[in-house]
Design a protein around this motif. Structure first.
Motif, PDB file in Angstrom:
ATOM      1  N   LEU A 269      30.321  34.328  44.935  1.00  0.00           N
ATOM      2  CA  LEU A 269      30.640  33.675  43.667  1.00  0.00           C
ATOM      3  C   LEU A 269      31.693  34.532  42.979  1.00  0.00           C
ATOM      4  N   TRP A 270      32.897  33.979  42.809  1.00  0.00           N
ATOM      5  CA  TRP A 270      33.968  34.734  42.151  1.00  0.00           C
ATOM      6  C   TRP A 270      33.599  35.007  40.703  1.00  0.00           C
ATOM      7  N   ILE A 271      33.937  36.192  40.238  1.00  0.00           N
ATOM      8  CA  ILE A 271      33.589  36.618  38.881  1.00  0.00           C
ATOM      9  C   ILE A 271      34.702  36.213  37.920  1.00  0.00           C
ATOM     10  N   ASN A 272      34.323  35.451  36.896  1.00  0.00           N
ATOM     11  CA  ASN A 272      35.278  35.027  35.876  1.00  0.00           C
ATOM     12  C   ASN A 272      34.809  35.521  34.511  1.00  0.00           C
ATOM     13  N   GLU A 273      35.491  35.060  33.473  1.00  0.00           N
ATOM     14  CA  GLU A 273      35.207  35.543  32.120  1.00  0.00           C
ATOM     15  C   GLU A 273      33.813  35.143  31.641  1.00  0.00           C
ATOM     16  N   GLU A 274      33.213  34.114  32.233  1.00  0.00           N
ATOM     17  CA  GLU A 274      31.894  33.678  31.808  1.00  0.00           C
ATOM     18  C   GLU A 274      30.804  34.677  32.191  1.00  0.00           C
ATOM     19  N   LEU A 275      31.076  35.490  33.194  1.00  0.00           N
ATOM     20  CA  LEU A 275      30.078  36.451  33.688  1.00  0.00           C
ATOM     21  C   LEU A 275      30.278  37.779  32.954  1.00  0.00           C
ATOM     22  N   GLN A 276      29.771  37.818  31.729  1.00  0.00           N
ATOM     23  CA  GLN A 276      30.071  38.916  30.831  1.00  0.00           C
ATOM     24  C   GLN A 276      29.533  40.266  31.312  1.00  0.00           C
ATOM     25  N   THR A 277      28.361  40.257  31.915  1.00  0.00           N
ATOM     26  CA  THR A 277      27.790  41.529  32.382  1.00  0.00           C
ATOM     27  C   THR A 277      28.633  42.103  33.510  1.00  0.00           C
ATOM     28  N   ALA A 278      29.026  41.271  34.447  1.00  0.00           N
ATOM     29  CA  ALA A 278      29.872  41.733  35.559  1.00  0.00           C
ATOM     30  C   ALA A 278      31.249  42.156  35.069  1.00  0.00           C
ATOM     31  N   GLN A 279      31.722  41.563  33.980  1.00  0.00           N
ATOM     32  CA  GLN A 279      33.031  41.943  33.449  1.00  0.00           C
ATOM     33  C   GLN A 279      33.070  43.416  33.050  1.00  0.00           C
ATOM     34  N   GLN A 280      31.928  43.963  32.626  1.00  0.00           N
ATOM     35  CA  GLN A 280      31.903  45.383  32.279  1.00  0.00           C
ATOM     36  C   GLN A 280      32.188  46.241  33.503  1.00  0.00           C
ATOM     37  N   HIS A 281      31.646  45.872  34.654  1.00  0.00           N
ATOM     38  CA  HIS A 281      31.928  46.580  35.907  1.00  0.00           C
ATOM     39  C   HIS A 281      33.423  46.532  36.211  1.00  0.00           C
ATOM     40  N   ILE A 282      34.037  45.378  35.999  1.00  0.00           N
ATOM     41  CA  ILE A 282      35.468  45.250  36.257  1.00  0.00           C
ATOM     42  C   ILE A 282      36.274  46.115  35.289  1.00  0.00           C
ATOM     43  N   ARG A 283      35.828  46.198  34.040  1.00  0.00           N
ATOM     44  CA  ARG A 283      36.520  47.077  33.089  1.00  0.00           C
ATOM     45  C   ARG A 283      36.460  48.531  33.539  1.00  0.00           C
ATOM     46  N   TYR A 284      35.328  48.954  34.072  1.00  0.00           N
ATOM     47  CA  TYR A 284      35.235  50.317  34.599  1.00  0.00           C
ATOM     48  C   TYR A 284      36.166  50.507  35.797  1.00  0.00           C
ATOM     49  N   LEU A 285      36.254  49.508  36.660  1.00  0.00           N
ATOM     50  CA  LEU A 285      37.151  49.615  37.813  1.00  0.00           C
ATOM     51  C   LEU A 285      38.613  49.656  37.377  1.00  0.00           C
ATOM     52  N   ASN A 286      38.938  48.942  36.314  1.00  0.00           N
ATOM     53  CA  ASN A 286      40.295  49.039  35.775  1.00  0.00           C
ATOM     54  C   ASN A 286      40.584  50.453  35.265  1.00  0.00           C
ATOM     55  N   ALA A 287      39.594  51.046  34.608  1.00  0.00           N
ATOM     56  CA  ALA A 287      39.767  52.419  34.126  1.00  0.00           C
ATOM     57  C   ALA A 287      39.907  53.384  35.297  1.00  0.00           C
ATOM     58  N   LEU A 288      39.125  53.166  36.356  1.00  0.00           N
ATOM     59  CA  LEU A 288      39.274  53.990  37.552  1.00  0.00           C
ATOM     60  C   LEU A 288      40.650  53.800  38.176  1.00  0.00           C
TER      61      LEU A 288
ATOM     62  N   GLU B 230      45.681  45.046  38.964  1.00  0.00           N
ATOM     63  CA  GLU B 230      44.592  44.133  38.614  1.00  0.00           C
ATOM     64  C   GLU B 230      43.396  44.349  39.535  1.00  0.00           C
ATOM     65  N   VAL B 231      42.270  43.799  39.106  1.00  0.00           N
ATOM     66  CA  VAL B 231      41.038  43.832  39.892  1.00  0.00           C
ATOM     67  C   VAL B 231      40.582  42.397  40.114  1.00  0.00           C
ATOM     68  N   GLU B 232      40.283  42.046  41.366  1.00  0.00           N
ATOM     69  CA  GLU B 232      39.644  40.761  41.660  1.00  0.00           C
ATOM     70  C   GLU B 232      38.278  41.073  42.255  1.00  0.00           C
ATOM     71  N   ALA B 233      37.299  40.231  41.953  1.00  0.00           N
ATOM     72  CA  ALA B 233      35.938  40.577  42.364  1.00  0.00           C
ATOM     73  C   ALA B 233      35.081  39.330  42.523  1.00  0.00           C
ATOM     74  N   HIS B 234      34.075  39.449  43.376  1.00  0.00           N
ATOM     75  CA  HIS B 234      33.071  38.397  43.495  1.00  0.00           C
ATOM     76  C   HIS B 234      31.702  39.002  43.770  1.00  0.00           C
ATOM     77  N   PHE B 235      30.676  38.297  43.340  1.00  0.00           N
ATOM     78  CA  PHE B 235      29.326  38.601  43.788  1.00  0.00           C
ATOM     79  C   PHE B 235      29.236  38.213  45.266  1.00  0.00           C
ATOM     80  N   ALA B 236      28.450  38.951  46.025  1.00  0.00           N
ATOM     81  CA  ALA B 236      28.205  38.609  47.430  1.00  0.00           C
ATOM     82  C   ALA B 236      26.711  38.659  47.698  1.00  0.00           C
ATOM     83  N   CYS B 237      26.232  37.683  48.442  1.00  0.00           N
ATOM     84  CA  CYS B 237      24.833  37.628  48.843  1.00  0.00           C
ATOM     85  C   CYS B 237      24.765  37.532  50.361  1.00  0.00           C
TER      86      CYS B 237
END
Length: 200
Positions: A69-88, A102-109
């Motif tokens: 599931l691709w992570i978009n702006e609606e997934l607010q909790t996951a967005q924090q992880h992306i903000r940390y990756l941007n800082a990294l 930029e960072v692109e990300a998805h949940f994986a199961c």
């Protein structure tokens, strides 16, 4: 622009050194238990929205069987992880001049029986993925449940990385790797730090 401070558990100097020396690095105990739980809840609550992972042009790959599931702006909790990756990414750019933008990300199961065969995230440097990351967000994991990341480092040595909860694996996107068949549901966030001028 908001300044994001990385968690204290992220030893950035060690990450930079490990990436430079071996092409990969690990961060354990990345986040607080409260954030881990919130992230796992956000992922689990949307499992019915996951779809079969695909490769180029939407063609379903025979080398992988996970669901994403691709992570978009609606997934607010996951967005924090992306903000940390941007800082990294800022730290990586300063150290290695990677030009990550930029960072692109998805949940994986990975359900029991699912896998991802040997591949590179940036084959022949045909895309702009520079650094790949996998964050293991399941809250429990046991030896024997499979789902390990098998990775070849920059000197062609192989490593087995356990999908330990609250661990982040970081590696060069051009390194060969696979996800060994899971025997139990495995949840993660895969993210790529992307640049228009990869120089690894």
């Amino acid at each position: 622009m908001e300044t994001v401070l990385l968690p204290k558990s992220w030893n950035v100097d060690q990450v930079l050194d490990d990436l430079d020396q071996h092409g990969f690095a690990l961060i354990d105990d990345a986040y607080s238990p409260e954030y881990v739980h919130a992230l796992a809840e956000e992922c689990a609550s949307r499992l019915n929205q996951f779809r079969e992972a695909a490769i180029q042009n939407g063609v379903v790959s025979k080398i992988r069987s996970d669901h994403i599931l691709w992570i978009n702006e609606e997934l607010q909790t996951a967005q924090q992880h992306i903000r940390y990756l941007n800082a990294l990414s800022d730290q990586l750019n300063q150290a290695f001049f990677l030009g990550i933008q930029e960072v692109e990300a998805h949940f994986a199961c990975y359900n029991a029986g699912e896998f991802y065969a040997l591949h590179r995230d940036n084959p022949q440097r045909k895309n702009d993925r520079v650094i790949s990351t996998v964050y293991y967000l399941h809250e429990d994991w046991q030896d024997g449940w499979g789902g390990e990341l098998r990775l070849q480092d920059k000197y062609d040595q192989w490593h087995i990385i356990q999908p330990k909860p609250n661990r982040i694996a970081i590696f060069q996107s051009d390194l060969l790797h696979e996800v060994i068949q899971a025997k139990h549901q495995r949840l993660s966030i895969t993210a790529w730090l992307r640049s228009g001028n990869s120089i690894w």
